[in-house]
Write a protein that holds these residues in place. Structure first.
Motif, mmCIF file in Angstrom:
data_model
loop_
_atom_site.group_PDB
_atom_site.id
_atom_site.type_symbol
_atom_site.label_atom_id
_atom_site.label_comp_id
_atom_site.label_asym_id
_atom_site.label_seq_id
_atom_site.Cartn_x
_atom_site.Cartn_y
_atom_site.Cartn_z
ATOM 1 N N SER A 143 0.819 -1.225 0.000
ATOM 2 C CA SER A 143 0.000 0.000 0.000
ATOM 3 C C SER A 143 0.848 1.268 0.000
ATOM 4 C CB SER A 143 -0.911 0.029 1.239
ATOM 5 O OG SER A 143 -1.822 -1.035 1.194
ATOM 6 N N ILE A 144 2.042 1.223 0.613
ATOM 7 C CA ILE A 144 2.833 2.461 0.770
ATOM 8 C C ILE A 144 3.944 2.614 -0.278
ATOM 9 C CG2 ILE A 144 2.375 2.559 3.264
ATOM 10 C CD1 ILE A 144 5.309 1.613 3.731
ATOM 11 N N THR A 145 4.105 1.609 -1.163
ATOM 12 C CA THR A 145 5.256 1.629 -2.077
ATOM 13 C C THR A 145 4.816 1.943 -3.507
ATOM 14 O OG1 THR A 145 6.300 -0.020 -0.682
ATOM 15 C CG2 THR A 145 7.252 0.286 -2.875
ATOM 16 N N PRO A 146 5.178 3.112 -4.029
ATOM 17 C CA PRO A 146 4.760 3.458 -5.388
ATOM 18 C C PRO A 146 5.116 2.348 -6.395
ATOM 19 C CG PRO A 146 5.714 5.368 -4.310
ATOM 20 C CD PRO A 146 5.918 4.203 -3.374
ATOM 21 N N GLY A 147 4.157 1.993 -7.217
ATOM 22 C CA GLY A 147 4.383 0.971 -8.244
ATOM 23 C C GLY A 147 4.141 -0.447 -7.763
ATOM 24 N N ALA A 148 3.841 -0.618 -6.476
ATOM 25 C CA ALA A 148 3.712 -1.981 -5.936
ATOM 26 C C ALA A 148 2.466 -2.691 -6.442
ATOM 27 C CB ALA A 148 3.661 -1.927 -4.406
ATOM 28 N N GLU A 149 2.605 -4.016 -6.624
ATOM 29 C CA GLU A 149 1.453 -4.881 -6.881
ATOM 30 C C GLU A 149 1.821 -6.269 -6.373
ATOM 31 O OE1 GLU A 149 -0.408 -4.853 -10.727
ATOM 32 O OE2 GLU A 149 -1.263 -6.848 -10.371
ATOM 33 N N LEU A 150 1.111 -6.727 -5.368
ATOM 34 C CA LEU A 150 1.459 -7.980 -4.705
ATOM 35 C C LEU A 150 0.202 -8.808 -4.477
ATOM 36 C CD1 LEU A 150 3.856 -9.457 -3.157
ATOM 37 C CD2 LEU A 150 2.831 -8.500 -1.075
ATOM 38 N N THR A 151 0.295 -10.110 -4.785
ATOM 39 C CA THR A 151 -0.816 -11.007 -4.464
ATOM 40 C C THR A 151 -0.385 -11.941 -3.333
ATOM 41 O OG1 THR A 151 -1.727 -10.878 -6.677
ATOM 42 C CG2 THR A 151 -2.342 -12.812 -5.379
ATOM 43 N N ILE A 152 -1.215 -12.038 -2.321
ATOM 44 C CA ILE A 152 -0.949 -12.912 -1.182
ATOM 45 C C ILE A 152 -2.015 -14.017 -1.229
ATOM 46 C CG2 ILE A 152 -0.410 -12.958 1.287
ATOM 47 C CD1 ILE A 152 -0.503 -9.850 1.182
ATOM 48 N N GLU A 153 -1.553 -15.259 -1.262
ATOM 49 C CA GLU A 153 -2.464 -16.387 -1.514
ATOM 50 C C GLU A 153 -2.972 -17.037 -0.234
ATOM 51 O OE1 GLU A 153 0.035 -18.963 -3.773
ATOM 52 O OE2 GLU A 153 -0.290 -17.866 -5.641
ATOM 53 N N HIS A 154 -4.202 -17.568 -0.324
ATOM 54 C CA HIS A 154 -4.752 -18.480 0.683
ATOM 55 C C HIS A 154 -4.796 -17.852 2.077
ATOM 56 C CE1 HIS A 154 -6.008 -22.681 1.089
ATOM 57 N NE2 HIS A 154 -5.500 -22.666 2.302
ATOM 58 N N VAL A 155 -5.166 -16.567 2.140
ATOM 59 C CA VAL A 155 -5.156 -15.845 3.422
ATOM 60 C C VAL A 155 -6.475 -16.091 4.165
ATOM 61 C CG1 VAL A 155 -4.951 -13.571 4.513
ATOM 62 C CG2 VAL A 155 -3.760 -14.027 2.353
ATOM 63 N N GLY A 156 -6.393 -16.397 5.437
ATOM 64 C CA GLY A 156 -7.590 -16.544 6.264
ATOM 65 C C GLY A 156 -8.298 -15.204 6.384
ATOM 66 N N ILE A 157 -9.585 -15.155 6.027
ATOM 67 C CA ILE A 157 -10.336 -13.878 6.109
ATOM 68 C C ILE A 157 -11.564 -14.052 7.015
ATOM 69 C CG2 ILE A 157 -9.529 -12.810 3.966
ATOM 70 C CD1 ILE A 157 -12.355 -13.809 2.807
ATOM 71 N N ASN A 158 -11.378 -14.809 8.093
ATOM 72 C CA ASN A 158 -12.415 -14.911 9.112
ATOM 73 C C ASN A 158 -12.893 -13.495 9.464
ATOM 74 O OD1 ASN A 158 -13.407 -14.854 11.884
ATOM 75 N ND2 ASN A 158 -12.789 -16.981 12.003
ATOM 76 N N PRO A 159 -14.229 -13.272 9.492
ATOM 77 C CA PRO A 159 -14.727 -11.906 9.736
ATOM 78 C C PRO A 159 -14.230 -11.288 11.043
ATOM 79 C CG PRO A 159 -16.561 -13.468 9.415
ATOM 80 C CD PRO A 159 -15.290 -14.241 9.212
ATOM 81 N N THR A 160 -13.792 -12.105 11.996
ATOM 82 C CA THR A 160 -13.268 -11.543 13.253
ATOM 83 C C THR A 160 -11.800 -11.136 13.140
ATOM 84 O OG1 THR A 160 -12.652 -13.737 14.098
ATOM 85 C CG2 THR A 160 -14.845 -12.935 14.661
ATOM 86 N N ARG A 161 -11.230 -11.245 11.932
ATOM 87 C CA ARG A 161 -9.800 -10.944 11.761
ATOM 88 C C ARG A 161 -9.524 -9.895 10.677
ATOM 89 N NH1 ARG A 161 -6.463 -15.294 13.121
ATOM 90 N NH2 ARG A 161 -4.715 -13.912 12.656
ATOM 91 N N VAL A 162 -10.578 -9.386 10.010
ATOM 92 C CA VAL A 162 -10.334 -8.603 8.783
ATOM 93 C C VAL A 162 -10.239 -7.092 9.014
ATOM 94 C CG1 VAL A 162 -11.220 -10.312 7.172
ATOM 95 C CG2 VAL A 162 -12.805 -8.680 8.218
#
Ligand code: S3P
Length: 433
Positions: free
Chosen positions: A245-264
């Protein structure tokens, strides 16, 4: 160990971060007291979860692995644990000490748990009190801190416990003691906290009723072995979400991340700041929601962080404070006094580090006020706190000079390959012994 980071760098590519720490702990605890053989994939081979694993081995549970994230746990059943021959050392891990306190309060044997210099400063009265209310005999060190001793052979009675603070560790502790207690045990929490215990107990065929803020179970039941697939830890992914988010030009995909609603909370807060996060391929893996997340650079804005997001992002604030330092304008956090009793006082330690980098950061009793600005270089003390070390590593992507971070050994508690993954995406980080 120290980390040395050259200013600047890139954040590009596709990564998978290690397994979720909270879920890894619970997989061992529940697998150990279940009937049958539990298999776990994606287990976090970090020091904290390994402390939990060793604790159960010391109590006579046969566990094969970890081997590339795979564990085979030969469950001994709810009453099959044996007295450990010496005190159980749980290192830096508050989750191990607090959840094990609940699970061990109703055993036939005595057990003492000790921790490292950071854990030994953390409050344990918050679990000792409800356990005593249930009939357990619990001794703490001075000021309600570790070591924690549980005297065996007590009869526990179910309680209805209204939690004074939003804490999944306290909630889980009480519910686990409830398995060994007579009658019903219930908890009511002041705000939603991570619900991995409730979900995983149900996965182990142990009925848990959840109605709004109340979770309840009946004592005396048994757990049945199951297969567990541990998602990647959103708390580890958070460092890379902020990095991109803070690095100009950045694009990163993070795979298989837990997105439990109590953690997002980290996703919600970054988006509220103007962050560009795309969540896709949503699926459910072993009762936990999982997704891939692509994060691109965006110009962030300072915000007043909504208090309802605090428990949902409780471990992600060190990283989010770096986002705030890079944002335009002022970010204000309130209602987060719990941050003062984490692996370090994360409000004070982050404020000190940000000020050393030249950022205007003002700690308050329950939060912090951060004005976005330009970060210089500095030497920063992480106070043995893994998340402080990783947060300031990410800061180097926008600093104007080198950042050196002291006391980084504990990064291995939650994210053993952090440095390798950080280098892979384009950060300029090296370890100094
Ligand atoms: C955890 C709960 C949280 C969190 C910790 C892990 C858990 O602590 O900070 O890293 O696994 O239950 P609290 O419950 O004390 O907020």
């Amino acid at each position: 160990m120290e980390f040395k980071l050259q200013a600047g760098g890139q954040v590009k590519g596709r990564i998978r971060v290690p397994g979720d720490k909270s879920i890894s702990h619970r997989s061992v605890m529940f697998g150990a007291i279940a009937d049958g053989v539990t298999t776990v994939d994606g287990f976090l081979e970090g020091e904290d979860a390994l402390c939990t694993l060793k604790a159960f081995q010391a109590m006579g549970v046969k566990i094969d692995g970890p081997d590339k994230g795979r564990l085979v746990i030969h469950g001994v059943g709810r009453d099959g644990l044996n007295a450990p021959s010496e005190p159980i050392y749980v290192g830096n891990s508050g989750t191990s000490m607090r959840l094990l306190a609940g699970l061990l309060a109703g055993q036939k044997f005595d057990v003492t748990m000790t921790g490292d210099i950071s854990l030994n400063k953390r409050p344990m009265e918050r679990v000792a009190k409800p356990l005593r209310d249930m009939g357990a005999v619990v001794e703490t060190g001075e000021g309600g801190r570790p070591p924690l001793t549980l005297r065996g052979g007590q009869t526990l009675k179910g309680i209805h416990y209204v939690l004074p603070m939003a804490s999944a560790q306290v909630k889980s502790c009480v519910l686990l003691a409830g398995i060994y207690a007579e009658g019903e045990t219930s908890t009511v929490e002041p705000a939603p906290t991570r619900d991995h215990s409730e979900r995983m107990l149900q996965g182990f065929s142990y009925p848990v009723t959840v109605a709004g803020s109340k979770a309840s179970l009946q004592g005396g039941g048994r757990l049945k072995a199951v297969h567990i697939d541990v998602p990647a830890d959103i708390s580890s992914a958070a460092f890379f979400m902020v990095a991109a988010s803070i690095t100009p030009g950045a694009e990163l995909t993070i795979e298989h991340v837990g997105i439990n609603p109590t953690r997002v909370g980290v996703i919600n807060i970054l988006r509220a700041m103007g962050g560009d996060l795309q969540v896709f391929n949503e699926r459910t893996v072993g009762g936990e929601p999982v997704a891939d997340i692509t994060v691109r650079y965006a110009e962030l804005q300072g915000i007043a962080i909504p208090e309802d997001q605090v428990p949902l992002a409780i471990d992600e604030f060190p990283a989010l404070f770096i986002a705030a330092a890079c944002a335009k304008g002022r970010t204000v956090l309130t209602g987060a006094e719990e941050l003062r009793v984490k692996e370090s006082d994360r409000i004070q330690v982050m404020a000190d580090g940000l000020v050393a980098l030249g950022i205007n950061a003002e700690p308050t009793p329950d939060g912090i006020v951060i004005d976005g600005g330009t970060m210089a270089g500095a030497t920063i003390n992480s106070h043995h706190d893994h998340r402080i070390a990783m947060a300031f590593s990410v800061a180097s992507l926008r600093s104007t000079d080198t950042i050196v971070i002291q006391d980084c050994d504990n990064v291995a508690t939650s994210f053993p390959n952090f440095v390798e993954l950080a280098r892979e995406v384009g950060m300029q980080i090296e370890k100094l012994q």
